[in-house]
Scaffold this motif. Structure first.
Motif, short mmCIF file in Angstrom:
data_model
loop_
_atom_site.label_atom_id
_atom_site.label_comp_id
_atom_site.label_asym_id
_atom_site.label_seq_id
_atom_site.Cartn_x
_atom_site.Cartn_y
_atom_site.Cartn_z
N ASP A 1 0.92 -1.38 -0.16
CA ASP A 1 0.05 0.16 0.09
C ASP A 1 0.80 1.17 0.06
O ASP A 1 0.39 2.29 -0.61
CB ASP A 1 -0.93 0.03 1.15
CG ASP A 1 -2.04 -0.84 1.09
OD1 ASP A 1 -2.30 -1.18 0.12
OD2 ASP A 1 -2.27 -1.51 2.35
N LEU A 2 2.01 1.26 0.57
CA LEU A 2 2.84 2.13 0.79
C LEU A 2 4.52 1.80 0.44
O LEU A 2 4.72 0.75 0.68
CB LEU A 2 2.94 2.59 2.56
CG LEU A 2 3.95 3.83 2.93
CD1 LEU A 2 3.82 5.04 2.12
CD2 LEU A 2 3.70 3.88 4.24
N GLU A 3 5.25 2.40 -0.40
CA GLU A 3 6.53 2.20 -0.80
C GLU A 3 7.20 3.55 -0.65
O GLU A 3 7.08 4.86 -0.75
CB GLU A 3 6.31 1.96 -2.43
CG GLU A 3 7.97 1.86 -3.00
CD GLU A 3 7.82 1.64 -4.43
OE1 GLU A 3 7.37 0.53 -4.80
OE2 GLU A 3 8.10 2.48 -5.14
N MET B 1 -7.59 19.60 -8.38
CA MET B 1 -7.06 18.34 -7.78
C MET B 1 -8.12 17.65 -7.38
O MET B 1 -9.08 18.22 -6.69
CB MET B 1 -6.02 18.40 -6.99
CG MET B 1 -6.31 18.83 -5.68
SD MET B 1 -4.90 18.75 -4.42
CE MET B 1 -5.64 17.32 -3.54
N PRO B 2 -8.13 16.10 -7.60
CA PRO B 2 -9.09 15.21 -6.82
C PRO B 2 -8.99 15.72 -5.16
O PRO B 2 -7.82 15.40 -4.93
CB PRO B 2 -8.96 14.03 -7.38
CG PRO B 2 -7.56 14.02 -7.84
CD PRO B 2 -7.22 15.58 -8.29
N GLY B 3 -10.08 15.46 -4.61
CA GLY B 3 -10.03 15.39 -3.06
C GLY B 3 -9.70 14.02 -2.94
O GLY B 3 -9.93 12.75 -3.39
N VAL B 4 -8.34 13.78 -1.86
CA VAL B 4 -7.87 12.77 -1.94
C VAL B 4 -7.84 12.28 -0.21
O VAL B 4 -7.62 13.13 0.52
CB VAL B 4 -6.55 12.35 -2.33
CG1 VAL B 4 -6.67 12.51 -3.97
CG2 VAL B 4 -5.40 13.33 -1.91
N ILE B 5 -8.08 11.01 0.21
CA ILE B 5 -8.11 10.69 1.42
C ILE B 5 -6.35 9.86 1.76
O ILE B 5 -6.59 8.73 1.22
CB ILE B 5 -8.93 9.90 2.04
CG1 ILE B 5 -10.43 10.54 1.70
CG2 ILE B 5 -8.82 9.47 3.51
CD1 ILE B 5 -11.66 9.61 1.87
N ALA C 1 -5.96 7.52 -7.46
CA ALA C 1 -5.71 6.42 -6.82
C ALA C 1 -4.53 6.50 -5.61
O ALA C 1 -4.20 5.68 -4.97
CB ALA C 1 -5.81 5.02 -7.57
N LYS C 2 -3.49 7.41 -6.08
CA LYS C 2 -2.35 7.49 -5.51
C LYS C 2 -1.68 8.77 -5.15
O LYS C 2 -2.11 9.68 -5.90
CB LYS C 2 -1.12 6.59 -6.42
CG LYS C 2 -1.54 5.10 -6.36
CD LYS C 2 -0.14 4.38 -6.80
CE LYS C 2 -0.46 2.83 -6.98
NZ LYS C 2 -0.72 2.47 -8.14
N LYS D 1 -1.02 4.21 -1.98
CA LYS D 1 -2.27 4.11 -2.36
C LYS D 1 -3.06 4.86 -1.38
O LYS D 1 -2.72 5.28 -0.37
CB LYS D 1 -2.80 2.77 -2.19
CG LYS D 1 -2.04 1.61 -3.20
CD LYS D 1 -2.63 0.47 -3.00
CE LYS D 1 -1.99 -0.60 -3.95
NZ LYS D 1 -2.47 -2.00 -3.76
N LEU D 2 -4.22 5.68 -2.01
CA LEU D 2 -5.04 6.50 -1.18
C LEU D 2 -6.34 5.74 -0.82
O LEU D 2 -6.53 4.50 -1.24
CB LEU D 2 -5.77 7.63 -2.20
CG LEU D 2 -4.68 8.52 -2.65
CD1 LEU D 2 -5.13 9.39 -3.83
CD2 LEU D 2 -4.02 9.37 -1.68
N ILE D 3 -7.16 6.04 0.18
CA ILE D 3 -8.24 5.43 0.81
C ILE D 3 -9.19 5.81 -0.44
O ILE D 3 -9.53 6.73 -0.84
CB ILE D 3 -8.82 5.89 1.96
CG1 ILE D 3 -7.80 5.48 3.09
CG2 ILE D 3 -10.17 5.47 2.45
CD1 ILE D 3 -7.93 6.21 4.59
#
Length: 372
Positions: free
Chosen positions: A50-52, A196-200, A227-228, A241-243
């Motif tokens: 999920d995270l790198e 920008m898209p709202g991201v979690i 998505a990222k 990755k985003l929620i």
């Protein structure tokens, strides 16, 4: 591969990347860190799918190559080597182990092939912008405490970053809430973030970003897609990755017409709440705030251990009011305020309360009351 580098440089990078690696893994390769050296540098990379995080450090490369070894093991080894040591990493002739040499110390770690290491392919990013590390860290520090830990409401398990139009121009805003409290912080929108898209951004990623932003003056490049998210500093690249969820319409819970204004010395208030909450139960944590003209009385009642009260001189001229809050939540918010005076705006004992720094529009906090 054969490479030599400073223990300090290697340890700093391993400190950054090994934290991503989960201690328990069903997939063996995810317990490892990828080491790749060529062209005068060593690149380290770790992921949990999920995270790198990858980081580059200067090194003397005698033989380019790549391999993977257990992340926590190599971190512990390098951490315990003497300060100032030169560390040599070399794969064995049969390509089964990585030999680590420093002074008189010798270690041989089992390797897994580099080809098995997963790549968190990022794809295209629709929005790219840069902002100062200090500004991004301030947004995170101001909101992180309010992230929900309730896994069923997974869309609240992170910070919601987005841009908003305000009368004063476009703003880049961070919001977190757990349903009991809400934290919002913002700054002027950096060039390139518009639309920008709202991201979690997930809680674990937020924590890692916070630790990577060591130099407040440094510039951070931010890339965002649906998505990222990817952040790049001088030597570190973090991809996450985003929620995948919809953040609630938080604007509906921010009170607009709370007309009872309390102004109180932030430090005095924080210390008083901390003192009286000493006797509160782990479960209850409720503190009652009784307000009348010019004074506030804080009360905590614990049926098992006793009571505590403290009186403060405050600036309050509205009708008398009694309202209860979770003392832990009050202290969390007070810790984020910077100015000497804190502003509380109340409506009634059952309505959410708005808390802000004196004269600051960059951050606000909303706290739901408790029955006491």
């Amino acid at each position: 591969m054969k490479v030599t580098l400073e223990r300090t440089d290697l340890l700093k990078s391993l400190t950054h990347v090994h934290r991503v690696v989960e201690r328990r893994n069903t997939i063996p390769i995810l317990s490892n860190v990828l080491l790749r050296c060529d062209g005068g540098e060593l690149r380290l990379k770790a992921t949990d799918l999920d995270l790198e995080i990858s980081e580059t450090v200067p090194a003397m490369v005698e033989q380019p190559g790549a391999t993977t070894v257990p992340a926590h093991m190599i971190y512990d080894i390098v951490r315990k080597l003497p300060d100032g040591a030169q560390v040599q990493l070399e794969t064995s002739s049969d390509n089964a182990t990585l030999e680590i040499r420093a002074g008189r110390s010798r270690f041989a770690l089992q390797m897994l092939p580099e080809a098995d290491f997963p790549d968190l392919t990022a794809g295209e990013f629709s929005h790219v912008f840069t902002l100062p590390a200090g500004a991004l860290k301030r947004l995170i520090d101001s909101t992180q405490f309010a992230i929900s830990t309730e896994e069923t409401r997974y869309y609240l398990n992170g910070i919601y970053f987005h841009t908003v139009e305000t009368p004063g121009g476009e703003r880049f805003r961070a919001v977190a809430t757990d349903g009991h409290r809400l934290a919002q912080a913002e700054m002027p929108a950096p060039s390139g973030s518009s639309g920008m898209p709202g991201v979690i951004v997930p809680r674990k990623t937020v924590g890692e970003i916070q630790k990577l932003l060591e130099d407040p003056e440094a510039e951070v490049k931010v890339e965002i897609s649906e998505a990222k998210v990817r952040l790049t500093t001088a030597s570190v690249v973090l991809t996450s990755k985003l929620i995948d969820g919809t953040f609630p319409d938080y604007g509906r819970v921010i009170p607009q017409n709370n007309d009872k204004l309390l102004q109180v010395d932030r430090e005095e208030f924080k210390e008083a709440v901390d003192r009286v909450s000493t006797i509160s139960s782990e479960r209850g944590r409720a503190v009652k705030m009784a307000l009348s003209e010019g004074r506030m009385v804080l009360t905590v009642i614990n049926p098992d251990s006793g009571t505590a009260t403290e009186e403060l001189a405050v600036d309050y001229e509205a009708d008398p009011l009694e309202i209860g809050f979770n003392s832990r939540y009050l202290l969390d918010i007070a810790a984020q305020l910077d100015k000497d005076t804190a502003h509380f705006r109340f409506a009634d004992p059952g309505a959410p309360t708005l808390i802000q720094d004196d004269g600051s529009e960059d951050a606000l906090y909303v706290l739901m009351p408790m029955r006491v």
